[in-house]
Design an enzyme around this catalytic site. Structure first.
Site, short mmCIF file in Angstrom:
data_model
loop_
_atom_site.label_atom_id
_atom_site.label_comp_id
_atom_site.label_asym_id
_atom_site.label_seq_id
_atom_site.Cartn_x
_atom_site.Cartn_y
_atom_site.Cartn_z
CG HIS A 55 21.23 -16.18 0.99
ND1 HIS A 55 21.08 -17.38 1.15
CD2 HIS A 55 20.23 -15.53 1.55
CE1 HIS A 55 20.37 -17.59 2.13
NE2 HIS A 55 19.90 -16.70 2.54
N PRO B 244 0.85 -1.07 0.06
CG PRO B 244 -0.96 -1.25 1.84
CD PRO B 244 0.46 -2.08 1.19
N GLY B 245 0.43 2.24 -0.60
CA GLY B 245 1.08 3.41 -0.59
C GLY B 245 2.35 3.67 -1.70
CB THR B 246 4.46 1.49 -3.25
OG1 THR B 246 3.24 0.44 -3.99
CG2 THR B 246 5.04 0.67 -2.25
N GLY B 247 2.33 4.03 -4.75
CA GLY B 247 2.14 4.81 -5.90
C GLY B 247 1.51 4.03 -7.00
CG HIS C 73 20.64 -13.87 5.71
ND1 HIS C 73 20.32 -15.06 7.08
CD2 HIS C 73 19.83 -14.13 4.81
CE1 HIS C 73 19.64 -15.83 6.29
NE2 HIS C 73 19.10 -15.41 4.97
CD GLU C 74 18.70 -11.55 1.90
OE1 GLU C 74 18.59 -12.30 0.96
OE2 GLU C 74 17.73 -11.88 2.74
CB THR D 34 -3.92 5.18 -7.02
OG1 THR D 34 -4.08 3.94 -6.25
CG2 THR D 34 -4.97 5.80 -7.61
P1 ADP Z 1 -1.25 2.96 -3.81
O1 ADP Z 1 -2.34 2.94 -4.94
O2 ADP Z 1 -0.11 2.04 -4.25
O3 ADP Z 1 -1.85 2.33 -2.37
P2 ADP Z 1 -1.29 5.69 -4.19
O4 ADP Z 1 -0.88 5.78 -5.49
O5 ADP Z 1 -2.46 5.89 -3.60
O6 ADP Z 1 -0.57 4.36 -3.43
O7 ADP Z 1 -0.25 6.77 -3.21
C1 ADP Z 1 -0.73 7.47 -2.34
C2 ADP Z 1 0.23 8.83 -2.27
O8 ADP Z 1 1.57 8.70 -1.89
C3 ADP Z 1 0.08 9.47 -3.85
O9 ADP Z 1 -1.07 10.42 -4.20
C4 ADP Z 1 1.53 10.35 -3.70
O10 ADP Z 1 1.43 11.41 -3.26
C5 ADP Z 1 2.15 9.46 -2.75
N1 ADP Z 1 3.14 8.61 -3.48
C6 ADP Z 1 3.25 7.33 -3.42
N2 ADP Z 1 3.90 6.82 -4.05
C7 ADP Z 1 4.69 7.67 -4.68
C8 ADP Z 1 5.79 7.66 -5.71
N3 ADP Z 1 6.34 6.71 -6.21
N4 ADP Z 1 6.40 9.24 -6.29
C9 ADP Z 1 5.47 10.08 -5.74
N5 ADP Z 1 4.74 10.03 -4.84
C10 ADP Z 1 4.08 8.76 -4.51
ZN ZN Z 2 18.03 -16.22 3.73
#
Ligand code: ADP
Ligand code: ZN
Length: 649
Positions: A442, A217-220, A438-439, A222
């Site tokens: 490997h 979650p929150g990796t961007g 560790h890594e 969307t």
């Molecule tokens: P997801 O859909 O993966 O849960 P979102 O796209 O909703 O995450 O991310 C939420 C907010 O976090 C975005 O609107 C942005 O402001 C910020 N954000 C997340 N990932 C990035 C990224 N890779 N680059 C810039 N901003 C990001």
């Molecule tokens: Zn290992």
């Protein structure tokens, strides 16, 4: 990340927002109507509104007395009571005494005019029928309103799902998405297709219909999907997978239909389904309960829609999930979501880039060192970083500063980390050190052991909750068999992690548990299944394991207790022999490991090439005969082998 539907409030009128109040008002109105209109067919009350006030309730015996005294002009008899009008206009009412059969005789004898009347009328009759229905509708409205309120729709919007489908034309660009370069490269092609569909259609190229964006979650995810729409300048239709569920059966499917209809009408366009696992959860995993009907219908509709248009229709469906493993296999078949793009948590460099993107919109002090902040935030996702900057800006605002300073950022990072520590999304320094060694262990074994798979990436960025770091091996081309030395090589690589902890940290951790289990399994299969040891020679100790419905089948042992002991000994002894040789290798290559750890600390992700470079440099410095086999050379060797065999004929 949940998104706010800007239309939400507009669409929610008073009634949808307050189903309970609606119902209450509704009920009161009905009751008032009932009270007002329900009269009876009696001519008394309806005729003489003014007189009706002079109504007197009397006992039955009093009533009889009145009749006897001839004071009564007219009598009306209902089912439960009697009304009698006296000569002076007063209306007497009394309850009927059912056991008096002589009433009529008495009235006849006195010559009083009498008639019957119905105490109910058409309205009350109908009301008696309607009331249960009204009650049910009221209850239904109440729950429907509650359900839909959480989803931003109206009860009257059933089937009309346009409100839950968020449609926009984003101006997000790839530059707004930072630190996920590989993912951006992979979706670039989609942008191109949406911009110039004709080019691709003419040439007959098959463009992916569905792309699955996989990541925490929150990796961007969307954001990336929006950027694809923004770059291609096409409309973006988004829905959340979870909004399809907990609905009335059939509505989810209808909404999917609407979604595709709209998207096709506006093609070229993008459909984005967030949290697709909510609909796409494997039916097999649904369990014995028969699963969720609504979800299944929705899923089937989605599959049907995806199959329903050809690759020449420029509609691309992007879906996001952080649990690709739970998805129904049907979703991942060719022509559906057959392509996966990893949207990983950012490494050091990625975090610097993301911080920079978000710092653009706030006033940042010149002294701020972004690298410092990036270093402190290992393991955090883009959304966390965006949050940190916003929090810091709020802090600065509260202190009436003109700019956001390093101090504000530090404070904000601290808060974020304190909040996240509970979710164990961030590893502490001690763990980071253990994981790095560790890594690296490997990786070193993978590169210096003959028959082992080459390394493609080593990472100490935690992935999910379970893995704190990982070493990726090059994907092997389809391999149908392994030779014995390759199996031993894999055992060595697996032992490399634990051995590195012992050599460099001088203490061992639980982190190697899974490695040891896998190493043990490999050796066991060599003995039991492949006849690769002298424990049982060529004798197979176990038939191919059949896992039926998740491993319910009883395993019957087909070998003696003595054989079992011999096998256990063999596994134990070979593990410890291999472990010793792995330790020796690590000690020999100490400098190379230190080099890898140092680079891992700096970058968090390192490539296979960087690993090989470190090892080869170390070997050169120490005049070792290199154990690292360059893959190109390896292939050349193989080709020579082929040639030899071919020339024999
Ligand atoms: P997801 O859909 O993966 O849960 P979102 O796209 O909703 O995450 O991310 C939420 C907010 O976090 C975005 O609107 C942005 O402001 C910020 N954000 C997340 N990932 C990035 C990224 N890779 N680059 C810039 N901003 C990001
Ligand atoms: Zn290992």
């Amino acid at each position: 990340m949940p998104k706010q539907d800007p239309n939400k409030d507009k669409n929610n009128n008073f009634f949808n927002n307050n189903p309970l109040i609606t119902f209450a008002i509704f009920s009161v109105v009905i009751i008032l109507l009932f009270k007002g209109l329900v009269g009876d067919t009696s001519s008394f009350s309806s005729d003489n509104g003014a007189n009706s006030r002079k109504t007197k309730h009397v006992s039955y015996s009093e009533f009889k007395g009145l009749v006897e005294s001839k004071n009564i002009a007219k009598v009306e008899i209902g089912q439960t009571y009697i009304k009698a009008k006296s000569a002076d206009g007063i209306i007497y009412t009394t309850r009927i005494v059912p056991s008096d059969p002589n009433l009529v005789t008495l009235l006849d004898s006195k010559g009083i005019e009498y008639s019957g009347f119905s105490e109910t009328n058409w309205f009350t009759d109908m009301f008696g029928w309607l009331f249960p229905f009204l009650l049910i509708i009221g209850i239904w409205m109440f729950f429907a309103g509650r359900m839909q309120k959480s989803m931003g729709g109206g009860i009257l919007g059933m089937g009309n799902s346009k409100k839950m489908i968020n449609s926009e034309k984003p101006d997000t660009k790839f530059d707004d998405v930072a630190g996920v370069e590989e993912a951006k490269e992979e979706v670039q092609e989609i942008v191109d297709f949406l911009k110039y569909p004709a080019r691709y259609v003419e040439i007959g190229a098959k463009i992916p219909k569905g792309v699955l964006l996989v990541g925490s979650p929150g990796t961007g995810k969307t954001l990336l999907a929006k950027a694809v729409a923004g770059e291609a300048d096409v409309p973006f239709f988004s829905v959340n997978g979870s909004s399809f569920i907990e609905m009335f059966v059939g509505v989810g499917a209808a909404r999917v239909r609407d979604l595709f209809e709209q998207a096709k009408k506006d093609a070229p366009s993008i459909i984005f389904i967030d949290e697709i696992d909510a609909i796409g959860k494997s039916r097999a995993a649904g369990g014995m309960m028969g699963g969720n009907d609504e979800r299944e219908q929705t899923l089937n509709q989605l599959l049907a829609e995806m199959d329903g248009f050809g690759t020449d229709t420029p509609v691309i469906i992007l879906a996001a999930t952080n649990r690709p493993e739970v998805l129904d296999a049907a979703l991942l078949r060719p022509g559906r979501f057959d392509r996966q793009v990893l949207v990983d948590k950012p490494d050091f460099e990625g975090r610097v880039k993301i911080l920079k993107v978000h710092m653009k919109s706030v006033k940042i002090d010149n002294d701020v060192e972004i690298e410092e902040i990036a270093r402190l935030t290992a393991g955090l996702a883009g959304a966390d970083l965006a949050n940190i900057i916003n929090e810091a800006a709020l802090l600065a605002g509260r202190k009436s500063q003109k700019t956001v300073t390093q101090v504000d950022l530090f404070e904000s990072v601290e808060r974020a980390i304190a909040g996240l520590a509970k979710k164990s999304r961030r590893i502490n320094q001690k763990e980071k050190k253990i994981v790095a060694y560790h890594e690296s262990g490997h990786a070193l074994l993978a590169e210096t052991t003959e028959g082992a798979k080459k390394v493609s990436k080593v990472s100490i960025v935690p992935r999910g909750l379970a893995a704190l770091g990982y070493t990726l091996n090059k994907p092997e081309e389809d391999r149908f068999m392994m030779q014995r030395y390759e199996m031993w090589a894999e055992v060595d690589v697996l032992l490399g992690g634990r051995a590195a902890e012992e050599v460099f940290i001088e203490e061992i951790s639980t982190g190697a548990g899974n490695d040891l289990e896998r190493a043990t399994d490999i050796i066991k299969s060599m003995v039991q299944t492949y006849g690769m040891s002298d424990v049982s020679g060529l004798m197979v100790l176990e038939k191919g394991r059949q896992s039926f419905l998740g491993g319910g089948q009883q395993q019957s042992r087909e070998y003696s207790e003595k054989m079992a002991e011999k096998m256990d000994d063999f596994i134990k002894v070979s593990l410890s022999e291999h472990y010793d040789s792995v330790i020796a290798r690590l000690q020999e290559y100490k400098g190379a490991i230190e080099g890898m750890v140092e680079l891992l600390y700096k970058k968090e992700n390192i490539t296979g090439d960087e690993v090989r470079e470190i090892i080869i440099n170390f070997e050169k410095e120490n005049n070792f005969k290199s154990k690292v086999v360059e893959s190109v050379d390896e292939i050349k060797e193989e080709l020579k082998e082929d040639a030899k065999i071919l020339n024999k004929d």
